[in-house]
Write a protein that holds these residues in place. Structure first.
Motif, PDB file in Angstrom:
ATOM      1  N   GLU A  59      43.668  72.335  25.632  1.00  0.00           N
ATOM      2  CA  GLU A  59      42.289  72.034  26.072  1.00  0.00           C
ATOM      3  C   GLU A  59      41.846  72.031  27.455  1.00  0.00           C
ATOM      4  OE1 GLU A  59      39.278  68.946  24.140  1.00  0.00           O
ATOM      5  OE2 GLU A  59      40.565  68.025  25.499  1.00  0.00           O
ATOM      6  N   VAL A  60      40.800  72.738  27.735  1.00  0.00           N
ATOM      7  CA  VAL A  60      40.275  72.694  29.169  1.00  0.00           C
ATOM      8  C   VAL A  60      39.112  71.871  29.165  1.00  0.00           C
ATOM      9  CG1 VAL A  60      41.752  74.731  29.889  1.00  0.00           C
ATOM     10  CG2 VAL A  60      39.207  74.986  28.962  1.00  0.00           C
ATOM     11  N   TYR A  61      38.806  71.382  30.312  1.00  0.00           N
ATOM     12  CA  TYR A  61      37.289  70.763  30.472  1.00  0.00           C
ATOM     13  C   TYR A  61      37.180  70.419  32.143  1.00  0.00           C
ATOM     14  CZ  TYR A  61      39.297  65.912  31.127  1.00  0.00           C
ATOM     15  OH  TYR A  61      40.041  64.826  31.599  1.00  0.00           O
ATOM     16  N   GLY A  62      35.930  70.307  32.174  1.00  0.00           N
ATOM     17  CA  GLY A  62      35.472  70.207  33.734  1.00  0.00           C
ATOM     18  C   GLY A  62      33.883  70.125  33.876  1.00  0.00           C
ATOM     19  N   GLY A  63      33.800  69.939  35.186  1.00  0.00           N
ATOM     20  CA  GLY A  63      32.195  69.593  35.198  1.00  0.00           C
ATOM     21  C   GLY A  63      31.786  69.012  36.608  1.00  0.00           C
ATOM     22  N   TRP A  64      30.558  68.429  36.795  1.00  0.00           N
ATOM     23  CA  TRP A  64      30.235  67.877  38.015  1.00  0.00           C
ATOM     24  C   TRP A  64      30.403  66.320  38.171  1.00  0.00           C
ATOM     25  CZ3 TRP A  64      24.674  65.753  38.589  1.00  0.00           C
ATOM     26  CH2 TRP A  64      24.281  65.490  39.885  1.00  0.00           C
ATOM     27  N   TYR A  65      31.247  66.196  39.136  1.00  0.00           N
ATOM     28  CA  TYR A  65      31.831  64.672  39.389  1.00  0.00           C
ATOM     29  C   TYR A  65      30.679  63.822  40.484  1.00  0.00           C
ATOM     30  CZ  TYR A  65      35.550  61.282  40.409  1.00  0.00           C
ATOM     31  OH  TYR A  65      36.247  60.187  40.445  1.00  0.00           O
ATOM     32  N   VAL A  66      30.118  62.801  40.147  1.00  0.00           N
ATOM     33  CA  VAL A  66      29.331  62.146  40.666  1.00  0.00           C
ATOM     34  C   VAL A  66      29.854  60.649  41.274  1.00  0.00           C
ATOM     35  CG1 VAL A  66      26.862  61.222  40.851  1.00  0.00           C
ATOM     36  CG2 VAL A  66      27.454  63.327  39.395  1.00  0.00           C
ATOM     37  N   ASN A  67      29.354  60.519  42.597  1.00  0.00           N
ATOM     38  CA  ASN A  67      29.813  59.289  43.012  1.00  0.00           C
ATOM     39  C   ASN A  67      31.339  58.610  43.072  1.00  0.00           C
ATOM     40  OD1 ASN A  67      27.306  59.150  44.310  1.00  0.00           O
ATOM     41  ND2 ASN A  67      26.589  57.812  42.826  1.00  0.00           N
ATOM     42  N   ARG A  68      32.102  59.611  42.952  1.00  0.00           N
ATOM     43  CA  ARG A  68      33.673  59.513  42.662  1.00  0.00           C
ATOM     44  C   ARG A  68      33.797  58.217  41.223  1.00  0.00           C
ATOM     45  NH1 ARG A  68      35.832  58.041  48.562  1.00  0.00           N
ATOM     46  NH2 ARG A  68      36.444  60.419  49.229  1.00  0.00           N
ATOM     47  N   SER A  69      32.935  58.706  40.433  1.00  0.00           N
ATOM     48  CA  SER A  69      33.190  57.708  39.234  1.00  0.00           C
ATOM     49  C   SER A  69      32.699  58.548  37.865  1.00  0.00           C
ATOM     50  CB  SER A  69      32.005  56.516  39.230  1.00  0.00           C
ATOM     51  OG  SER A  69      30.770  56.852  39.626  1.00  0.00           O
ATOM     52  N   PHE A  70      31.825  59.310  37.732  1.00  0.00           N
ATOM     53  CA  PHE A  70      31.222  59.775  36.629  1.00  0.00           C
ATOM     54  C   PHE A  70      31.193  61.265  36.763  1.00  0.00           C
ATOM     55  CE2 PHE A  70      27.712  61.061  33.822  1.00  0.00           C
ATOM     56  CZ  PHE A  70      28.040  60.624  32.797  1.00  0.00           C
ATOM     57  N   TYR A 110      34.446  58.677  32.811  1.00  0.00           N
ATOM     58  CA  TYR A 110      33.987  57.604  33.840  1.00  0.00           C
ATOM     59  C   TYR A 110      35.305  57.097  34.503  1.00  0.00           C
ATOM     60  CZ  TYR A 110      32.376  53.502  36.088  1.00  0.00           C
ATOM     61  OH  TYR A 110      31.928  52.456  37.126  1.00  0.00           O
ATOM     62  N   VAL A 111      35.319  57.097  35.941  1.00  0.00           N
ATOM     63  CA  VAL A 111      36.711  56.760  36.475  1.00  0.00           C
ATOM     64  C   VAL A 111      36.508  55.651  37.053  1.00  0.00           C
ATOM     65  CG1 VAL A 111      38.383  58.006  38.276  1.00  0.00           C
ATOM     66  CG2 VAL A 111      37.110  59.314  36.749  1.00  0.00           C
ATOM     67  N   ILE A 112      37.487  54.804  36.960  1.00  0.00           N
ATOM     68  CA  ILE A 112      37.776  53.307  37.447  1.00  0.00           C
ATOM     69  C   ILE A 112      38.446  53.337  38.725  1.00  0.00           C
ATOM     70  CG2 ILE A 112      37.737  50.741  37.098  1.00  0.00           C
ATOM     71  CD1 ILE A 112      37.622  51.780  33.839  1.00  0.00           C
ATOM     72  N   GLY A 113      38.105  52.996  39.963  1.00  0.00           N
ATOM     73  CA  GLY A 113      38.803  52.935  41.106  1.00  0.00           C
ATOM     74  C   GLY A 113      39.446  54.244  41.581  1.00  0.00           C
ATOM     75  N   SER A 114      38.746  55.289  41.762  1.00  0.00           N
ATOM     76  CA  SER A 114      39.150  56.511  42.071  1.00  0.00           C
ATOM     77  C   SER A 114      39.999  56.713  43.230  1.00  0.00           C
ATOM     78  CB  SER A 114      37.890  57.581  41.981  1.00  0.00           C
ATOM     79  OG  SER A 114      38.528  58.919  42.218  1.00  0.00           O
ATOM     80  N   VAL A 118      46.879  54.742  41.841  1.00  0.00           N
ATOM     81  CA  VAL A 118      46.685  54.434  40.358  1.00  0.00           C
ATOM     82  C   VAL A 118      45.640  53.684  39.677  1.00  0.00           C
ATOM     83  CG1 VAL A 118      48.274  53.633  38.373  1.00  0.00           C
ATOM     84  CG2 VAL A 118      49.368  54.548  40.375  1.00  0.00           C
ATOM     85  N   HIS A 119      45.091  54.597  38.790  1.00  0.00           N
ATOM     86  CA  HIS A 119      43.843  53.971  38.332  1.00  0.00           C
ATOM     87  C   HIS A 119      43.520  54.210  36.838  1.00  0.00           C
ATOM     88  CE1 HIS A 119      42.918  57.539  40.575  1.00  0.00           C
ATOM     89  NE2 HIS A 119      42.001  58.004  39.424  1.00  0.00           N
ATOM     90  N   PHE A 120      42.403  53.979  36.322  1.00  0.00           N
ATOM     91  CA  PHE A 120      41.925  54.344  35.047  1.00  0.00           C
ATOM     92  C   PHE A 120      40.802  55.199  34.827  1.00  0.00           C
ATOM     93  CE2 PHE A 120      44.558  50.629  35.021  1.00  0.00           C
ATOM     94  CZ  PHE A 120      45.577  50.526  34.106  1.00  0.00           C
ATOM     95  N   ALA A 121      40.963  55.923  33.699  1.00  0.00           N
ATOM     96  CA  ALA A 121      39.563  56.847  33.315  1.00  0.00           C
ATOM     97  C   ALA A 121      39.535  56.636  31.759  1.00  0.00           C
ATOM     98  CB  ALA A 121      39.658  58.190  33.540  1.00  0.00           C
ATOM     99  N   VAL A 122      38.134  56.786  31.316  1.00  0.00           N
ATOM    100  CA  VAL A 122      37.835  56.977  29.969  1.00  0.00           C
ATOM    101  C   VAL A 122      36.973  58.006  29.739  1.00  0.00           C
ATOM    102  CG1 VAL A 122      38.052  54.502  29.484  1.00  0.00           C
ATOM    103  CG2 VAL A 122      35.984  55.047  30.408  1.00  0.00           C
TER     104      VAL A 122
END
Length: 208
Positions: A59-70, A110-114, A118-122
């Motif tokens: 799989e490939v994915y990508g897009g616009w990343y806003v405020n180091r979180s979304f 959504y990226v938590i603590g970018s 080491v951090h988490f993403a959902v």
């Protein structure tokens, strides 16, 4: 109380109210707009099962990343290995009939603590999936193609990742996801046959 004392008291009260409002209005998109904008792309490999058989999905994915979180973008993926079609489910008599599974749609993450090492993403893929049959031994033989092949259906796939910042522009993100199909009517395959848990390995490249 003198006029000067009253003015000082009013000023302090106003500043206090403004401070309280600022504390209450904490949102992802602050009043001053987008603070940092970038983008990234990801290459992901998923290990899962379709109709009880092992399936490897690239799989490939990508897009616009806003405020180091979304992240908001698009994704697409498909199986790469043979998933044998049982004789009872074949829509024509090929020697090495296999299922081809694919999916595509809107990807949000959504990226938590970018900024931490080491951090988490959902994330969540919302879109369409499809399943078709073909003879893996004869890629050019589509003479028996009919309306049952391919079959499209609605799909949702939420996931979670542990993310490691390898460099300023590359991240490694192992994780898990759950793929859920809705409305499939492919011969011999139910929604449950097309749904399942995936173990994922993802590399991300871009402006974080």
């Amino acid at each position: 109380m003198t006029i000067k004392s009253m003015l000082v008291a009013m000023a302090l009260l106003t500043l206090g109210n403004l401070s309280l409002q600022a504390q209450q209005n904490q949102t992802i998109f602050k009043s001053n707009g987008i603070r940092k904008s970038g983008g990234y792309g990801a290459i992901s490999n998923k290990f899962t099962r379709i109709n009880g058989q092992f399936a490897n999905i690239n799989e490939v994915y990508g897009g616009w990343y806003v405020n180091r979180s979304f992240l908001i973008g698009v994704a697409a993926g498909a199986t790469t290995n043979r998933i044998a079609v049982p004789d009872a489910n074949k829509i024509w008599d090929g020697e090495r009939m296999t299922y081809q599974y694919g999916q595509f749609g809107l990807m949000t993450e959504y990226v938590i603590g970018s900024t931490k090492k080491v951090h988490f993403a959902v994330n969540l893929l919302t879109g369409a999936g499809f399943i078709l049959q073909y003879d893996r031994g004869d890629y050019d033989n589509w003479e028996d193609y009919d309306s049952r092949n391919p079959n499209f259906f609605f799909l949702m796939e939420p996931g979670a990742q542990v993310e490691l910042n390898l460099t300023n522009w590359m991240r490694f993100s192992p994780g898990v996801s759950y793929r859920r199909a809705f409305g499939s009517n492919s011969k011999g395959l139910s929604d449950e046959d097309l749904s399942g848990v995936s173990a994922t390995i993802t590399f991300k490249f871009g402006r974080f």
